[in-house]
Design a protein around this motif. Sequence first.
Motif, PDB file in Angstrom:
ATOM      1  N   ALA A 151       0.822  -1.219   0.000  1.00 47.14           N
ATOM      2  CA  ALA A 151       0.000   0.000   0.000  1.00 47.14           C
ATOM      3  C   ALA A 151       0.853   1.265   0.000  1.00 47.14           C
ATOM      4  O   ALA A 151       0.589   2.206  -0.763  1.00 47.14           O
ATOM      5  CB  ALA A 151      -0.938  -0.008   1.205  1.00 47.14           C
ATOM      6  N   LEU A 180      -7.250   0.626  -2.508  1.00 46.14           N
ATOM      7  CA  LEU A 180      -7.032   0.686  -1.064  1.00 46.14           C
ATOM      8  C   LEU A 180      -8.234   1.329  -0.397  1.00 46.14           C
ATOM      9  O   LEU A 180      -9.080   1.930  -1.059  1.00 46.14           O
ATOM     10  CB  LEU A 180      -5.773   1.513  -0.751  1.00 46.14           C
ATOM     11  CG  LEU A 180      -4.468   1.075  -1.426  1.00 46.14           C
ATOM     12  CD1 LEU A 180      -3.384   2.128  -1.206  1.00 46.14           C
ATOM     13  CD2 LEU A 180      -4.024  -0.281  -0.904  1.00 46.14           C
ATOM     14  N   THR A 184      -6.674   3.402   4.941  1.00 44.10           N
ATOM     15  CA  THR A 184      -5.280   3.029   4.666  1.00 44.10           C
ATOM     16  C   THR A 184      -4.493   4.237   4.171  1.00 44.10           C
ATOM     17  O   THR A 184      -3.365   4.476   4.604  1.00 44.10           O
ATOM     18  CB  THR A 184      -5.214   1.878   3.630  1.00 44.10           C
ATOM     19  OG1 THR A 184      -5.889   0.740   4.170  1.00 44.10           O
ATOM     20  CG2 THR A 184      -3.776   1.504   3.299  1.00 44.10           C
TER      21      THR A 184
END
Length: 197
Positions: A151, A180, A184
């Motif tokens: 990520a 995502l 996040t």
Amino acid sequence: MEKLFDILFAHIQEKVPLTDEEKKLIISFFKCKQLRRRQFLLQAGDVCKYISFVSQGLMKSYLVDEKGNEHINLFAWEGWWISDFRSFIFGDKAILDIDAVEDTTLLLLSRQNYERILAEVPVMERYFRILYQNSLATKDSRLISANTHNAEEKYALFLEAYPSISQRLPQNLIASYLGLSAETISRIKRKMIDPNA
């Protein structure tokens, strides 16, 4: 009207040369459309009748899943093209929704005029070929990134590739594009500000 085409001509001339005569002819193939923020250019299920060049503003194309979640396929801003290309070429029903993230001015090229511009302004065939090559390379890179980067890396690569556009996009849209959650992205941003967080 010609002012609207300045960005288009600059974009074309980065890839192929244009004469003044060709510019005049190119203008005749397009029509202009203005969209307000959140207004649709295309809705899934309709046939995509145009490929659209963004002269001013910001657009997104996306799929909506059965839970109503958006999965953003592409952002397009000044100097970018946007379309449901499969629907445009084959006349199938569109699978993408396309709407305006900001108030946007577009130059629309219909299927008929797309064919005419390729035939009547031969240099445009090369221009579009270069666009398609670049698009394929970008899609390959995005697919590889989605499968190999975590990520934090995805977000960092997005900021590196699109530094100016990231300032114009809400966090939830960037998250959707990267696959995502907004939470996040928030966590990553906090960590970027304070690595000990």
